[in-house]
Design a protein around this motif. Structure first.
Motif, PDB file in Angstrom:
ATOM      1  N   LEU A 146       0.952  -1.259  -0.049  1.00  0.00           N
ATOM      2  CA  LEU A 146      -0.156   0.139   0.017  1.00  0.00           C
ATOM      3  C   LEU A 146       0.894   1.177  -0.068  1.00  0.00           C
ATOM      4  O   LEU A 146       1.996   1.271   0.477  1.00  0.00           O
ATOM      5  CB  LEU A 146      -0.980  -0.074   1.286  1.00  0.00           C
ATOM      6  N   THR A 174      -2.888   0.342  -3.993  1.00  0.00           N
ATOM      7  CA  THR A 174      -2.837  -1.193  -3.610  1.00  0.00           C
ATOM      8  C   THR A 174      -2.020  -2.004  -4.606  1.00  0.00           C
ATOM      9  O   THR A 174      -2.666  -2.099  -5.641  1.00  0.00           O
ATOM     10  CB  THR A 174      -3.928  -1.798  -2.885  1.00  0.00           C
ATOM     11  N   TYR A 212      -1.873  -5.586  -5.258  1.00  0.00           N
ATOM     12  CA  TYR A 212      -2.540  -6.689  -4.374  1.00  0.00           C
ATOM     13  C   TYR A 212      -1.574  -8.026  -4.559  1.00  0.00           C
ATOM     14  O   TYR A 212      -1.585  -8.773  -3.481  1.00  0.00           O
ATOM     15  CB  TYR A 212      -3.865  -7.105  -5.137  1.00  0.00           C
ATOM     16  N   TYR A 268      -2.347   0.708   8.084  1.00  0.00           N
ATOM     17  CA  TYR A 268      -2.416   2.044   7.246  1.00  0.00           C
ATOM     18  C   TYR A 268      -3.049   2.935   8.111  1.00  0.00           C
ATOM     19  O   TYR A 268      -4.122   2.775   9.106  1.00  0.00           O
ATOM     20  CB  TYR A 268      -3.309   1.648   6.048  1.00  0.00           C
TER      21      TYR A 268
END
Length: 583
Positions: free
Chosen positions: A481, A495, A497, A569
């Motif tokens: 992220l 992001t 993944y 985050y």
């Protein structure tokens, strides 16, 4: 079609007149335990004769499985308002051909009825409802017809406007009963859908609902024709299968002393799993126990006492949703459908799939997800084996090692693992110890190939009955992220993944309190507070979530992925500005 999947009633295949004569002869000779009805002649196809058992128990059993024509006649204000267009007879021919024996046709009458006495239903609308009901009957289906969203549009006001609500409810059912008084007993009446009562206590809910359903029963029974012996469906507050609600419904049914009554409840699984909130990411032991306990109560309250049960709606809330990422992981959803329909069969109840749009495409008349429908259909008659998950994650940043899953046999026997038409070799590619299925490092090395992120191969665990369980072999690494800025109405977390799927988001403040609109749990609701955007490489935080954040106070978000990996985050809102940083 296998014999076990043949409908309990008989559908005519020869000329309609001949079928009608033969069935009439059977009735005259006393060879039936029920009544045979043939639909009117059809120019394209011969009518289908439907055998209707005399007993309510046998009739409800003959209705299994059932399907809902959802978000159609119940749409507000008109039939096509919620995206399903205009229903045709082909819709019912399709569901009948695919194995359904009955359909529930929800109808909202409010926008087609005068709001003052005598509460007249528009004749054109009534004719349209009758046309659709007749199409379904003519397709060889049992039909359940109801009063649907009127329950919250005006019936719930009975607590403050009792006399007018009762007058409108009685007028509505008087008109419906008159219109359909000569319809065959393949048509079932359902008094009210998921009734609600504004600002009422539990005792008051029971009182008002008993009054409504008793009046519904009296009106139908005294309206003449086939209504004297028509099956009538009665329900609980909100249609919920809560023990106290079902006990009160039993009291109502017992008090009416009528053998042609059926109890109806709805079931959408354990709520945290159904919408993926509060950490309900898996169809785990808690969700399974919730289903088992609910159906055990249904059996004790109704079935064991000789009262048939119709699960008028079942599914998962907002699943599948073809406009947003699925909030329920696919394999976990399949486990739920398999478990539900097995338990329903064991309990002896009939289940009606709620289909607002998600399953059958009303324009193409094709199942939007044929594999999903195949699982649902298979569960009507047999069990299928599953596993602890439908993916095996193989990290790219580390050497390939053996990985395992737990088999859920569900009464089946494990036969082996296939990749397409090739059977993997036991001992070399995988081992089985009890219910533990382990893939060897050598097999996984071959299956992941060049180790590109994502699904590299799909295997099938096969069993001696039911459908195979698909297992994706996935190359992944920890998601990455990045920092971001945005506004309180538009914010996305960049992001990567890297082969992962987002499961849930845990949100708290430094003082330990929960952050987000669902303040009773730190695990926020999927698609309501956050949503993955795999194509764009982002996680979206919704305006609802952002609006709920405290001004100037940093919230700590922990994103959980189905691989078991997590990423932390930080998000801070200042006025309309939102800042996100990697913890």
């Amino acid at each position: 079609m296998n014999e076990t999947r043949q409908p309990a009633h008989h559908r005519g295949r020869g000329p309609g007149r001949l079928i009608a004569l033969v069935l009439a002869l059977f009735v005259m000779l006393g060879l039936s335990g029920g009544t045979a009805f043939a639909a009117p002649d059809d120019a394209e196809k011969p009518p289908r004769a439907v055998w209707v058992p005399d007993s309510a128990k046998d009739l409800v059993a003959a209705m299994q499985p059932s399907w809902n024509l959802g978000n159609t006649l119940d749409a507000i204000p008109d039939e096509g308002s919620w995206g399903n267009g205009q229903t045709t007879k082909a819709t019912f021919e399709k569901v009948a051909a695919d194995g359904f024996r009955s359909v529930r046709i929800p109808v909202t009458w409010s926008d087609h009825q005068s709001a003052t006495a005598p509460y007249t239903i528009d004749a054109t609308y009534m004719a349209r409802v009758k046309q659709i009901v007749d199409w379904a009957l003519d397709s060889g289906l049992y039909v359940v017809l109801n009063v649907h969203h009127d329950s919250w549009m005006w019936v719930e006001k009975i607590t403050s406007d009792h006399d007018n609500v009762m007058a409108r409810f009685n007028s509505t059912w008087s008109q419906i009963s008159t219109t359909f008084r000569d319809a065959p007993r393949t048509l079932v009446f359902e008094g009210i859908n998921e009734p609600s009562f504004a600002n009422a206590t539990e005792a008051q809910k029971f009182q008002y609902l008993r009054e409504l359903q008793t009046s519904f029963h009296r009106l139908v029974r005294t309206s003449g024709g086939m209504n004297a012996n028509r099956l009538l469906s009665l329900t609980t507050p909100a249609g919920a299968p809560e023990p106290a609600f079902m006990n009160d419904l039993y009291t109502t049914i017992a008090g009416l002393n009528d053998s042609q009554l059926v109890a109806q409840v709805h079931f959408y699984s354990w709520y945290p799993f159904s919408v993926n909130v509060a950490g309900g990411t898996l169809y785990d032991a808690v969700a399974q126990k919730h289903l088992d306990d609910t159906f055990a109560n249904i059996r004790t309250t109704f079935v064991a006492r000789g009262i048939p049960v119709y699960i008028g709606e079942y599914g998962l809330l907002d699943y599948p949703n073809h406009f947003h990422p699925s909030r329920v992981e696919r394999g976990e959803a399949l486990k739920y459908y398999e478990h539900l329909n097995h338990t329903a069969r064991a309990t002896g109840v009939t289940t009606a799939l709620w289909d607002p749009f998600s399953y059958l495409n009303r324009e193409t008349l094709q199942w939007r997800d044929q594999a999903l429908f195949d699982w649902i259909k298979s569960s009507w008659t047999t069990r299928s084996g599953t596993a602890s998950f439908d993916k095996v994650f193989v990290p790219k940043s580390a050497p390939v090692t053996a990985k395992s899953l737990t088999l859920n046999l569900n009464g089946t026997s494990f036969r082996g693992v296939w990749q397409g038409g090739t059977k993997l070799v036991a001992g070399r590619d995988y081992t089985v110890s009890g219910t533990r299925l382990a893939f060897t490092a050598n097999a996984l090395t071959r299956l992941v190939g060049n180790r590109a992120y994502g699904v590299n191969a799909t295997l099938q665990a096969r069993f001696n009955s039911g459908l195979p369980w698909n297992i994706d072999i996935v190359t992944n690494d920890a998601p990455v992220l990045s920092n971001a800025t945005g506004t309180s109405t538009a914010f996305a977390v960049p992001t990567q993944y890297r082969g992962n799927n987002l499961a849930t988001m845990h949100a708290t403040y430094a003082d330990g309190t929960n952050a987000g609109p669902t303040d009773w749990t730190p695990y926020q609701e999927f698609n309501k507070a956050f949503s993955p955007d795999y194509a764009s490489g982002a996680i979206t935080l919704t305006p609802d979530f952002l609006a709920s954040l405290r001004e100037g106070v940093t919230a700590t978000l922990v994103f959980h992925f189905y691989s078991g990996q997590t990423v932390t985050y930080k998000v801070t809102k200042s006025g309309t500005a939102v800042t996100g940083t990697l913890a």
